[in-house]
Design a protein around this motif. Sequence first.
Motif, short mmCIF file in Angstrom:
data_model
loop_
_atom_site.label_atom_id
_atom_site.label_comp_id
_atom_site.label_asym_id
_atom_site.label_seq_id
_atom_site.Cartn_x
_atom_site.Cartn_y
_atom_site.Cartn_z
N ILE A 98 0.84 -1.21 0.00
CA ILE A 98 0.00 0.00 0.00
C ILE A 98 0.87 1.25 0.00
CG2 ILE A 98 -1.52 1.39 1.48
CD1 ILE A 98 -2.92 -1.25 2.25
N SER A 99 1.91 1.26 0.84
CA SER A 99 2.81 2.42 0.91
C SER A 99 3.57 2.63 -0.39
CB SER A 99 3.78 2.24 2.07
OG SER A 99 3.10 2.25 3.30
N ALA B 210 -12.10 11.79 -5.09
CA ALA B 210 -13.07 11.59 -4.01
C ALA B 210 -14.16 10.59 -4.41
CB ALA B 210 -13.69 12.92 -3.60
N ILE B 211 -14.63 10.68 -5.67
CA ILE B 211 -15.68 9.77 -6.12
C ILE B 211 -15.20 8.32 -6.10
CG2 ILE B 211 -17.01 9.04 -8.14
CD1 ILE B 211 -17.32 12.00 -8.86
N VAL B 212 -14.01 8.07 -6.63
CA VAL B 212 -13.51 6.69 -6.67
C VAL B 212 -13.20 6.19 -5.25
CG1 VAL B 212 -11.69 5.16 -7.52
CG2 VAL B 212 -12.61 6.95 -9.00
N MET B 213 -12.68 7.05 -4.40
CA MET B 213 -12.44 6.67 -3.00
C MET B 213 -13.77 6.28 -2.33
SD MET B 213 -9.62 9.47 -1.75
CE MET B 213 -9.59 8.89 -0.04
N GLY B 214 -14.83 7.02 -2.64
CA GLY B 214 -16.14 6.68 -2.09
C GLY B 214 -16.63 5.32 -2.56
N THR C 273 -6.93 0.21 -5.01
CA THR C 273 -7.53 1.23 -5.87
C THR C 273 -7.83 2.50 -5.08
OG1 THR C 273 -8.57 -0.55 -7.16
CG2 THR C 273 -9.39 1.68 -7.51
N TYR C 274 -8.34 2.32 -3.87
CA TYR C 274 -8.61 3.46 -2.97
C TYR C 274 -7.35 4.28 -2.75
CZ TYR C 274 -9.78 5.68 1.56
OH TYR C 274 -9.97 6.56 2.60
N ILE C 275 -6.24 3.63 -2.44
CA ILE C 275 -4.97 4.32 -2.20
C ILE C 275 -4.47 4.99 -3.47
CG2 ILE C 275 -2.52 3.95 -1.68
CD1 ILE C 275 -4.24 3.96 0.80
#
Length: 468
Positions: free
Chosen positions: A318-319, A346-350, A374-376
């Motif tokens: 992740i890092s 922000a949309i993809v993180m959501g 994907t979030y990271i």
Amino acid sequence: MSDSEGLLQQSKSRSKLTRTLLIATAVACMGSLQYGYHIAELNAPQQSMTCKIQSGNETSHQYKDCINLTDQQFGAVTAIFSIGGLSGSLIAGKMADKFGRQKVAILASVINLISSLILFSAANFRQLFMGRIGVGFGCGLNIVITPLYINEIAPTDLRGSLGTMNQFCINVGILLTQSVAIKWATIDNWRYILFIGAILAVLNIIGWFIVYESPRWLLTKNRFNAAYDSLSHIRVKSIDEVKKEIESWQREHSDDSGESDLTVKSYLTNSQYSKSRWAITMILAGQQFCGINSIIFYGVKVVSKLLPRQAIMINFTISIINVIVTFLSSTLIEKYGRKPLLISSAIVMGLMSFLISLSILKHVAVLLVTSIFTYIGFFAIGVGPIPFLIIGELSDKKDKALAQSYGTVCNWLATFIIGYGFPILNDMMGGYVYLLFGLFAMWFARYIYHNIPETKNKTNYDEIWANY
């Protein structure tokens, strides 16, 4: 030109990324690297340093190098970093305006050096507690100075690319902590992880003695010759080019005679600053309320519920993703602008938060790992690097330094709330907690769309806020 320079310089850039500009940016970003290192330095060695490692049928209380701490005490040592950081950030802007960016940055590293040595030699809870307050305070100063200094030395068309190096180096610091912890997070060697913090501080101090003070700050102090020397050295510009740019700055500052009189109270209460203040509040706090530090602080714990043996290496990966994508995002920011990247990020993180929640509730390990990666990755292209960069761009000249402090304090408070509150909510709600992060991220994207102006290639406050 090196590969890294080529990546930072977009093809249509009008300004040259000089060697001295790159060095000055790197020295400033050493402060961000220290921040990233210290924020993560206790995660990996927790079991070893608190005497919780099992040896056969007995715990390791017999080892002299560990410190017997309860979970509550260790939590206090971890969380107090945010309180120290908040305190440092709160006063950093005014200190930077009075004494200069360079001197305050050196002071921050001196504090980090002393505090790291206290941590390295700590024998009890009290010494660890004091050391963590110290590194938090020093990092609080640094995280304000770094973007402020870069914003002032960078030409307009390279400001976004160079500004992303702040978040990039925070991520490098986190990755460095986890890298050294692979070897040293043991009962005998965990103290060396804390000693690395002292080495980083010394390197940063040396670096600040070989670069120039911000020419814009020098100009506000009527040190015209020093401002000329600084700008010509950092940008390697001709005498005529330096003269023209300095004269343009002088015209900008000609009506700012009251700048030094701006107080925190005035900034918080005067309607003149309300638009930029609200925007900065929402962006800097919103970065954290999207849930990023639930992964950075507790990623091993989250992943270990489904993949206990692979959790540490997944967290390490992740890092790495965070570092690589943040670096690559430096080209995207100047090409696509701040606002589109913030919204899409922000949309993809959501969406990924919803999938993380589903994967935890349904025990789908592959979906969990894919969603987190994907979030990271999308955090690193927008919500990660842009908030600290955009503070100075959304602010007027006379409140820029104070706004940088204010925004950073908002971020510290939100970091503390997530860092302290996530374990509680996670115990109460389990995977459903990521539904909350997902809903906030979606609202955050909508807020940005309606309330945050684009700052790409815009040179002054009035131009940025013209339609808002």
